[in-house]
Design an enzyme around this catalytic site. Structure first.
Site, PDB file in Angstrom:
ATOM      1  N   ARG A   1      16.446 -20.092 -55.460  1.00  0.00           N
ATOM      2  CA  ARG A   1      15.609 -19.344 -55.311  1.00  0.00           C
ATOM      3  C   ARG A   1      15.316 -18.840 -53.816  1.00  0.00           C
ATOM      4  O   ARG A   1      15.674 -19.839 -52.948  1.00  0.00           O
ATOM      5  CB  ARG A   1      14.138 -20.136 -54.985  1.00  0.00           C
ATOM      6  CG  ARG A   1      14.056 -20.493 -57.022  1.00  0.00           C
ATOM      7  CD  ARG A   1      12.560 -21.418 -57.191  1.00  0.00           C
ATOM      8  NE  ARG A   1      12.514 -21.445 -59.002  1.00  0.00           N
ATOM      9  CZ  ARG A   1      11.477 -21.456 -59.001  1.00  0.00           C
ATOM     10  NH1 ARG A   1      11.881 -19.281 -59.086  1.00  0.00           N
ATOM     11  NH2 ARG A   1      12.200 -21.297 -60.140  1.00  0.00           N
ATOM     12  N   GLY A   2      14.074 -17.954 -53.284  1.00  0.00           N
ATOM     13  CA  GLY A   2      13.955 -16.981 -51.958  1.00  0.00           C
ATOM     14  C   GLY A   2      15.009 -16.119 -51.602  1.00  0.00           C
ATOM     15  O   GLY A   2      16.098 -15.955 -52.531  1.00  0.00           O
TER      16      GLY A   2
ATOM     17  N   GLY B   1      13.765 -12.166 -62.094  1.00  0.00           N
ATOM     18  CA  GLY B   1      13.362 -11.800 -62.333  1.00  0.00           C
ATOM     19  C   GLY B   1      11.899 -11.584 -61.551  1.00  0.00           C
ATOM     20  O   GLY B   1      13.198 -10.700 -60.983  1.00  0.00           O
TER      21      GLY B   1
ATOM     22  N   ASP C   1       9.573 -16.689 -68.949  1.00  0.00           N
ATOM     23  CA  ASP C   1       7.948 -16.847 -69.092  1.00  0.00           C
ATOM     24  C   ASP C   1       7.395 -15.702 -70.079  1.00  0.00           C
ATOM     25  O   ASP C   1       7.042 -14.902 -70.328  1.00  0.00           O
ATOM     26  CB  ASP C   1       7.205 -16.588 -67.220  1.00  0.00           C
ATOM     27  CG  ASP C   1       7.303 -17.602 -67.064  1.00  0.00           C
ATOM     28  OD1 ASP C   1       7.799 -18.889 -68.300  1.00  0.00           O
ATOM     29  OD2 ASP C   1       6.447 -17.904 -65.898  1.00  0.00           O
TER      30      ASP C   1
ATOM     31  N   MET D   1       7.138 -24.423 -70.254  1.00  0.00           N
ATOM     32  CA  MET D   1       6.970 -22.991 -69.180  1.00  0.00           C
ATOM     33  C   MET D   1       5.987 -22.184 -69.552  1.00  0.00           C
ATOM     34  O   MET D   1       5.422 -22.140 -71.047  1.00  0.00           O
ATOM     35  CB  MET D   1       7.844 -22.700 -68.946  1.00  0.00           C
ATOM     36  CG  MET D   1       8.946 -24.066 -67.857  1.00  0.00           C
ATOM     37  SD  MET D   1      10.443 -23.582 -67.776  1.00  0.00           S
ATOM     38  CE  MET D   1      11.820 -24.710 -66.469  1.00  0.00           C
ATOM     39  N   GLY D   2       5.721 -21.321 -68.408  1.00  0.00           N
ATOM     40  CA  GLY D   2       4.471 -20.124 -68.301  1.00  0.00           C
ATOM     41  C   GLY D   2       2.950 -20.704 -67.278  1.00  0.00           C
ATOM     42  O   GLY D   2       2.312 -20.773 -67.663  1.00  0.00           O
ATOM     43  N   ARG D   3       4.049 -20.139 -66.121  1.00  0.00           N
ATOM     44  CA  ARG D   3       3.658 -20.048 -65.085  1.00  0.00           C
ATOM     45  C   ARG D   3       2.116 -18.871 -64.565  1.00  0.00           C
ATOM     46  O   ARG D   3       0.681 -19.737 -64.218  1.00  0.00           O
ATOM     47  CB  ARG D   3       4.490 -19.394 -63.735  1.00  0.00           C
ATOM     48  CG  ARG D   3       3.698 -19.460 -62.328  1.00  0.00           C
ATOM     49  CD  ARG D   3       4.337 -19.748 -61.001  1.00  0.00           C
ATOM     50  NE  ARG D   3       6.152 -20.018 -60.907  1.00  0.00           N
ATOM     51  CZ  ARG D   3       7.490 -19.690 -61.630  1.00  0.00           C
ATOM     52  NH1 ARG D   3       7.096 -18.290 -61.487  1.00  0.00           N
ATOM     53  NH2 ARG D   3       7.883 -20.737 -61.139  1.00  0.00           N
TER      54      ARG D   3
ATOM     55  N   ILE E   1      14.445 -29.014 -70.169  1.00  0.00           N
ATOM     56  CA  ILE E   1      15.588 -28.953 -71.393  1.00  0.00           C
ATOM     57  C   ILE E   1      15.620 -27.364 -72.295  1.00  0.00           C
ATOM     58  O   ILE E   1      16.878 -27.250 -72.450  1.00  0.00           O
ATOM     59  CB  ILE E   1      15.048 -30.029 -72.679  1.00  0.00           C
ATOM     60  CG1 ILE E   1      15.423 -31.434 -72.186  1.00  0.00           C
ATOM     61  CG2 ILE E   1      15.977 -29.482 -74.165  1.00  0.00           C
ATOM     62  CD1 ILE E   1      15.106 -32.828 -72.842  1.00  0.00           C
TER      63      ILE E   1
ATOM     64  N   ARG F   1      15.257 -24.693 -70.621  1.00  0.00           N
ATOM     65  CA  ARG F   1      15.735 -23.227 -69.708  1.00  0.00           C
ATOM     66  C   ARG F   1      16.629 -23.379 -70.071  1.00  0.00           C
ATOM     67  O   ARG F   1      16.972 -22.970 -69.429  1.00  0.00           O
ATOM     68  CB  ARG F   1      14.684 -23.482 -69.072  1.00  0.00           C
ATOM     69  CG  ARG F   1      14.938 -24.398 -67.944  1.00  0.00           C
ATOM     70  CD  ARG F   1      14.211 -23.830 -66.060  1.00  0.00           C
ATOM     71  NE  ARG F   1      15.063 -25.112 -65.366  1.00  0.00           N
ATOM     72  CZ  ARG F   1      15.126 -24.643 -64.150  1.00  0.00           C
ATOM     73  NH1 ARG F   1      14.116 -23.326 -63.604  1.00  0.00           N
ATOM     74  NH2 ARG F   1      15.266 -24.841 -62.812  1.00  0.00           N
TER      75      ARG F   1
END
Length: 438
Positions: free
Chosen positions: A154-155, A179, A210, A253-255, A362, A364
């Site tokens: 990330r980043g 994403g 997501d 999941m689902g930010r 699990i 993802r």
């Protein structure tokens, strides 16, 4: 800019070579024709938009059809391609990597394909990650496994440094699988490349479990995600019904968008409550969630609750905003919070048995199912066709069930969310039987 130019794709320059693909240029001849640059598909298919265009005497807003071009920009045999995967894991990443390598090698004869390890870190020499050469033999079986063959992170990294790395390795095209943050990074790379007047194509393949990338029909891996989650909901239902006043809470999941939670509940219709980030539900009071849950238990003696990870964040009174390396707000744990609040609410009322399940990692890490596998391969092929034609700063995607090229700048303007007044969410409410609002 004229609104009709909204979806125009940038090009590195005029095509210089004939495609090595042996396709037809005559309608109806052979099995497939090259796609013409003038081939466009209408974006808004509504009758209202159609009538408005007739009234105004203007062309409708159109998207560029994806597919192989007869004239291409790069000398395929002497071109170098690179592939990078960024952000969180998602089913199907390895399928896309495999599809890209196979298309570059077998369709166009590209001899040098490089894998960038551990996301954008791999384009920063200071991180010490070495680029690796990819061949069909190396990737031929990776589609059978979840995760990413190349590794991820990330980043972002310094854009100038990353472009330096691309130039130092004589990379002609970069395929980035990721994403919203990854795609914004691709666009930034494209801007820096343009400033240098370099001829490097940068292409995005939208990846987010997501399903929150705007404009496109669906992101790869999403269907597998709720497919894998569905039997977990079934088993959670068995746990709930196996106890008097049994309650199962499953966090998915689902930010910022609740598509996985909502779709899994529709696919396995044993769920009684779906809580998503798009809704600001309340816990207390006559119409609050706890009271509605109590009425459910009084009537049915069990309940299954599916909650998306980003739901209910407004319920945390003293919340400290913390962001991850990608700039995403790290949410408080709504699943544990709900379990505690439900336990506290029923403590002096009725006995309840609560089971809390968090299968996020699990889900993802699962390999793509058959439908997603097909989708991933086709996205990869179309990404390669677009890059070879010299197109840049675009995503290969599906819109209105057609494969098209969309400028990255358009799909990153905002996140896609569930329309709480739309038919999809109404279907969820019909399936669960929960109130329209809580």
């Amino acid at each position: 800019m004229d609104n009709t130019d909204r979806f125009n794709i940038e090009n590195l320059g005029a095509p210089q070579y004939r495609s090595p693909l042996k396709l037809s240029t005559v309608e109806g001849d052979q099995i497939f024709n090259f796609v013409s640059e003038s081939n466009r598909l209408v974006f808004d298919l509504s009758m209202e938009h159609y009538n408005q265009c007739l009234t105004d005497g203007v062309q409708p807003v159109c998207l560029e059809k994806a597919g192989p071009r007869q004239d291409i920009f790069f000398d395929a045999e002497n071109a170098t391609a690179a592939i990078v995967t960024c952000g969180g894991l998602c089913p199907g990443i390895n399928n896309v990597i495999r599809g890209l390598v196979m298309a570059l090698h077998y369709f166009y004869g590209v001899k040098k394909i490089l894998g960038v390890p551990y996301g954008y870190e791999g384009l920063n020499p200071e991180k010490g990650h070495k680029l690796t050469e990819l061949t069909p033999d190396k990737v031929k079986d990776i589609h059978q496994f979840g995760g990413t063959f190349l590794g991820s992170s990330r980043g972002g990294q310094d854009v100038s440094v990353m472009v330096d790395t691309l130039e130092a390795n004589q990379i002609d095209m970069l395929f980035a699988i990721g994403g919203d943050g990854t795609l914004k990074g691709v666009n930034a790379l494209g801007e820096e490349i343009s400033k240098r007047n370099a001829k490097i194509s940068v292409v995005g393949i939208p990846k987010t479990i997501d399903n929150d990338i705007d404009l496109i029909d669906e992101s790869f891996g999403f269907e597998t995600a709720f497919d894998v989650a569905s039997p977990i909901l079934r088993d959670a239902h068995n746990e709930a019904t196996g106890a008097y006043n049994g309650i199962s809470i499953i966090k998915l999941m689902g930010r910022d968008s609740g598509f996985i939670a909502a779709s899994a509940a529709l696919a396995m219709p044993v769920v009684n409550f779906v809580l998503v980030p798009e809704m600001d539900f309340k816990l207390d009071g006559e119409g609050g969630f706890l009271k509605v849950l109590e009425k459910r238990l009084q009537k049915k003696k069990h309940a299954v609750i599916v909650v998306a990870e980003g739901a209910g964040q407004q319920l945390f009174k003293e919340r400290t905003i913390v962001k991850d390396a990608s700039g995403n707000i790290q949410h408080e744990d709504i699943g544990v919070f709900l379990k505690e609040k439900i336990t506290e609410y029923f403590k002096d009322k009725i006995p309840v048995t609560i089971k809390y399940i968090d299968p996020s990692y699990i889900v993802r890490c699962a390999p793509a199912n058959s439908s997603d596998s097909v989708f991933c391969s086709r996205l990869a092929y179309h990404a390669v066709h677009g890059a070879m034609a010299g197109k840049t700063k675009f995503v290969a995607s599906r819109v209105n069930n057609n494969y098209v090229y969309v400028p990255i700048s358009e799909v990153t303007k905002k996140r896609k969310k569930i329309d709480l007044e739309g038919e999809f969410w109404f279907s969820v409410l019909q399936s669960t039987g929960q109130p329209f609002s809580m």
